[in-house]
Design a protein around this motif. Structure first.
Motif, PDB file in Angstrom:
ATOM      1  N   LEU A  18       0.218  -1.290   0.380  1.00  0.00           N
ATOM      2  CA  LEU A  18      -0.039   0.547  -0.262  1.00  0.00           C
ATOM      3  C   LEU A  18       0.856   1.594  -0.073  1.00  0.00           C
ATOM      4  N   HIS A  35      -7.080   8.242   1.867  1.00  0.00           N
ATOM      5  CA  HIS A  35      -7.483   7.576   1.465  1.00  0.00           C
ATOM      6  C   HIS A  35      -7.836   7.455  -0.365  1.00  0.00           C
ATOM      7  N   VAL A  47      -7.625   3.525  -1.985  1.00  0.00           N
ATOM      8  CA  VAL A  47      -7.311   2.830  -1.540  1.00  0.00           C
ATOM      9  C   VAL A  47      -7.364   2.298  -0.225  1.00  0.00           C
ATOM     10  N   ALA A  49      -6.283  -0.682   3.032  1.00  0.00           N
ATOM     11  CA  ALA A  49      -5.450  -2.322   3.181  1.00  0.00           C
ATOM     12  C   ALA A  49      -5.568  -3.515   4.063  1.00  0.00           C
ATOM     13  N   ILE A  54      -5.333  -5.490  -0.818  1.00  0.00           N
ATOM     14  CA  ILE A  54      -5.337  -4.250  -0.309  1.00  0.00           C
ATOM     15  C   ILE A  54      -6.791  -3.919  -1.489  1.00  0.00           C
TER      16      ILE A  54
END
Length: 97
Positions: A18, A35, A47, A49, A54
């Motif tokens: 990530l 994010h 994105v 995790a 992910i």
């Protein structure tokens, strides 16, 4: 002595992947907001995790209320494929402007 794992790929570490993915998204000139990543003020990628993968969400096309597609990236090859696809989409979106 048989070593079946001699050519095995290293274990996928989502947290480390990530960090690298976020760096590559910034290199694509996307604006980071936590994010979420934006193109010209509109969200295009998210994105996050967890322990095993992910989760990446990408818009079908930039809009104020976008329609998202979700992908689960559980290996380095999937992350590379995701980035390659995203680069193609970004080029198309930027040329449409």
């Amino acid at each position: 002595m048989s070593d079946d794992n001699f050519f095995a790929l290293p274990a996928f570490k989502p947290a480390e992947a990530l960090v690298q993915l976020k760096r590559q998204l910034r290199d694509l000139k996307l604006t980071e907001r936590g994010h979420r990543y934006e193109l010209d003020g509109q969200a295009v990628v998210e994105v996050m995790a967890d322990d095993s993968a992910i989760e990446a969400r990408v818009v079908k096309r930039p809009a104020r209320t976008p329609e998202w597609t979700v992908q689960r990236l559980g290996a380095s090859t999937e992350v590379r494929r995701f980035l390659d696809t995203l680069k193609t989409q970004l080029a198309r979106w930027r040329s449409d402007e």
